[in-house]
Structures are given as structure tokens and as C-alpha cells.
Design a protein around this motif. Structure first.
Motif, short mmCIF file in Angstrom:
data_model
loop_
_atom_site.label_atom_id
_atom_site.label_comp_id
_atom_site.label_asym_id
_atom_site.label_seq_id
_atom_site.Cartn_x
_atom_site.Cartn_y
_atom_site.Cartn_z
N ALA A 100 69.51 -33.83 30.58
CA ALA A 100 69.08 -33.87 31.98
C ALA A 100 68.17 -32.69 32.33
N GLU A 101 68.46 -31.51 31.77
CA GLU A 101 67.68 -30.32 32.12
C GLU A 101 66.26 -30.36 31.56
N GLU A 102 65.97 -31.34 30.71
CA GLU A 102 64.61 -31.47 30.16
C GLU A 102 63.79 -32.51 30.92
N VAL A 103 64.35 -33.00 32.02
CA VAL A 103 63.67 -34.03 32.82
C VAL A 103 63.41 -33.50 34.22
N LEU A 104 62.18 -33.66 34.69
CA LEU A 104 61.78 -33.22 36.04
C LEU A 104 61.58 -34.44 36.92
N ARG A 148 65.82 -31.31 36.79
CA ARG A 148 65.01 -30.36 37.53
C ARG A 148 64.27 -31.11 38.63
N THR A 149 63.84 -30.42 39.67
CA THR A 149 63.22 -31.10 40.81
C THR A 149 62.06 -30.29 41.39
N TRP A 150 61.11 -31.02 41.97
CA TRP A 150 60.08 -30.45 42.84
C TRP A 150 59.91 -31.38 44.03
N CYS A 151 59.74 -30.80 45.20
CA CYS A 151 59.55 -31.59 46.42
C CYS A 151 58.07 -31.59 46.80
N LEU A 152 57.50 -32.78 46.93
CA LEU A 152 56.11 -32.92 47.37
C LEU A 152 56.06 -32.96 48.89
N VAL A 153 55.31 -32.04 49.48
CA VAL A 153 55.14 -31.99 50.93
C VAL A 153 53.65 -32.13 51.20
N ARG A 154 53.22 -33.35 51.44
CA ARG A 154 51.79 -33.62 51.56
C ARG A 154 51.28 -33.62 53.01
N GLY A 155 52.16 -33.31 53.96
CA GLY A 155 51.72 -33.21 55.34
C GLY A 155 51.60 -34.54 56.05
N GLU A 156 52.15 -35.61 55.47
CA GLU A 156 52.14 -36.92 56.12
C GLU A 156 53.48 -37.16 56.80
N GLY A 157 53.45 -37.94 57.86
CA GLY A 157 54.69 -38.38 58.49
C GLY A 157 55.51 -37.23 59.01
N PRO A 158 56.84 -37.42 59.13
CA PRO A 158 57.71 -36.37 59.66
C PRO A 158 57.81 -35.20 58.70
N GLN A 159 58.14 -34.04 59.25
CA GLN A 159 58.24 -32.84 58.43
C GLN A 159 59.33 -33.01 57.38
N MET A 187 62.95 -26.29 28.74
CA MET A 187 61.61 -26.87 28.62
C MET A 187 61.62 -28.32 29.10
N VAL A 188 60.69 -28.68 29.95
CA VAL A 188 60.58 -30.05 30.45
C VAL A 188 59.86 -30.91 29.41
N ARG A 189 60.48 -32.03 29.06
CA ARG A 189 59.87 -32.95 28.10
C ARG A 189 59.51 -34.30 28.73
N ALA A 190 60.01 -34.52 29.95
CA ALA A 190 59.73 -35.79 30.63
C ALA A 190 59.65 -35.56 32.13
N ILE A 191 58.81 -36.34 32.80
CA ILE A 191 58.67 -36.28 34.25
C ILE A 191 58.88 -37.68 34.81
N ALA A 248 69.22 -36.23 42.31
CA ALA A 248 68.72 -35.95 40.96
C ALA A 248 69.25 -34.61 40.46
N CYS A 249 69.27 -33.62 41.35
CA CYS A 249 69.77 -32.29 41.00
C CYS A 249 71.26 -32.36 40.63
N ALA A 250 72.01 -33.17 41.36
CA ALA A 250 73.44 -33.32 41.07
C ALA A 250 73.67 -33.92 39.69
N ALA A 251 72.70 -34.72 39.21
CA ALA A 251 72.79 -35.32 37.88
C ALA A 251 72.26 -34.38 36.80
#
Length: 225
Positions: free
Chosen positions: A175-179, A197-208, A1-5, A191-194
Motif C-alpha cells: 500500500a505504501e508504494e501506491v499514491l 499515500r495521498t495528494w489532494c488536488l485543489v484546482r479552485g473549482e466549486g466549493p472550497q 518509493m511510489v511505484r503506482a499512481i 485511501a490513507c486508512a488503507a
């Protein structure tokens, strides 16, 4: 369960163009005059002395300004430069030269996550002062009360796993409770190595963006903590 972002700013909550096309040019235009007019202030003098030490030079402030401008041009992630930029941007916000850009979906979900009881923090290469300025002067009002932590490069570089380990120690959570949210693969890998949890934001700006193994969201609407 994520408790912090923990969220990045540039390319994640905030448009890349705001930083590159508004903030950086503003600090470039105003830095020489700011140093001449404000260099006597203890806070400014401390940052100038730190910058001089990083540059390994003994020149006067006019020579140092030239170095600082080159650092801005090449987007150097150096603490004394970021500190000076934050002070310059503070004047810009106060004078109404610009507002802090935050995506509508980011503002909405930061409020919602805060309401749900999630602990929110920022981790950016910009100084803590600069982070507070962006979130304190948005079209959606002052968002800084939503955050319980502001982390900058004083905890380490954003592509180093030890930096995220330091943040975890500060948050006092497993660590597993932090995104961690970012648009940069190397930051997410660190962050994943530490253990975060992770999410990648791909907003369509700049390089792919190469998200690698990280879940992808095109806005905060698609993030699932």
C-alpha cells in the motif's frame, strides 16, 4: 518509493464543469430516446433490469426512465445508472458532440509518469467504460494506453477504505508504494486508512476543498510522488 499512481477523474484530471455541465445534461436529454431505441440490446436490457432491481420496482421502461432521470439529477453513484450513462456518452463522443476534458498538466504528467515506469490506474464512480471514453477522446489524443487499470464502484464506494484495500490486492503492490490523487477529503481519508499515500488536488473549482492532513497540489505540476 511510489511505484503506482491511482487517480480520480472529476475535479482531479478533469474539470468538474465538464461532468456537471456537459456529460450529465447530455445523458439526461438522450436517456429516454436511448432506452426506447436500444432497450432490446442484451447489454442495455441487463442494465435496465439491474436498475429496476435497485429501485425495487416492477414498472415498465417508461416508468423506470423517470427513476433514472431522478438518479441523474441527484448524482446517485449506482452501477446500472453509470453503465447506461457510459453507453449514452459513447454515442456522443462518436458523433463529435464533445471531447473528453483533461487538464493539460494532467495529460503531460500522466505521460511523464508512464515514461518513468510508474503504473497508472483510474478509480472513479463513473463506469470503467465511461472512464475509457473520457481518456480516449481528449484534445491530447488517446490517453488510455497510459493506464494499466480502470476501477469503478464495482470494487466498492470511494469513501470506504475496503475499496482501496481491494485495489491494492489487484495491483499486487504494498500500500505504501501506491499514491492516490483526489479532490475529495473523505476519499483521501479512506485511501490513507488503507495505507496508501495521498495528494489532494485543489484546482479552485466549486466549493472550497478541505484537504485535512493530506498534501495539497493546485495542479499535477505540484504533485511529488
Amino acid at each position: 518509493m511510489v511505484r503506482a499512481i491511482v487517480t480520480d477523474i472529476e475535479g482531479t484530471t478533469t474539470s468538474l464543469s465538464f461532468v456537471k455541465d456537459v456529460l450529465f445534461p447530455y445523458s439526461t436529454r438522450h436517456l429516454p430516446g436511448f432506452v426506447r431505441a436500444q432497450g432490446h440490446r442484451p447489454e442495455v436490457r441487463r442494465l435496465l433490469d439491474e436498475a429496476r432491481k435497485v429501485a425495487g420496482m416492477d414498472g415498465d421502461d417508461e416508468q423506470l426512465v423517470g427513476v433514472l432521470l431522478r438518479w441523474i439529477e441527484t448524482d446517485q453513484k449506482l452501477a446500472p445508472l453509470k453503465g447506461l450513462q457510459g453507453l449514452i456518452w459513447e454515442e456522443g463522443y462518436r458523433q463529435g458532440a464533445f471531447q473528453g476534458h483533461v487538464y493539460e498538466d494532467a495529460a503531460r504528467w500522466l505521460r511523464e509518469w508512464h515514461k518513468q515506469g510508474l503504473r497508472l490506474s483510474v478509480y472513479s464512480s463513473g463506469s470503467e467504460h465511461a472512464q475509457r471514453l473520457i481518456f480516449g477522446h481528449t484534445p491530447f489524443g488517446n490517453l488510455t494506453p497510459l493506464f494499466s487499470g480502470f476501477f469503478d464502484t464495482r470494487v466498492g464506494g470511494k469513501k470506504e477504505s475496503t475499496s482501496y484495500a481491494a485495489i491494492i490486492r489487484e495491483l499486487k503492490l504494498p500500500a505504501e508504494e501506491v499514491l492516490f490523487l483526489s479532490d475529495v477529503r473523505e476519499e483521501l481519508d479512506a485511501a490513507c486508512a488503507a495505507g496508501l499515500r495521498t495528494w489532494c488536488l485543489v484546482r479552485g473549482e466549486g466549493p472550497q476543498v478541505d484537504a485535512g492532513p493530506h498534501p495539497v497540489a493546485r495542479s499535477f505540476d505540484e504533485v511529488r510522488p
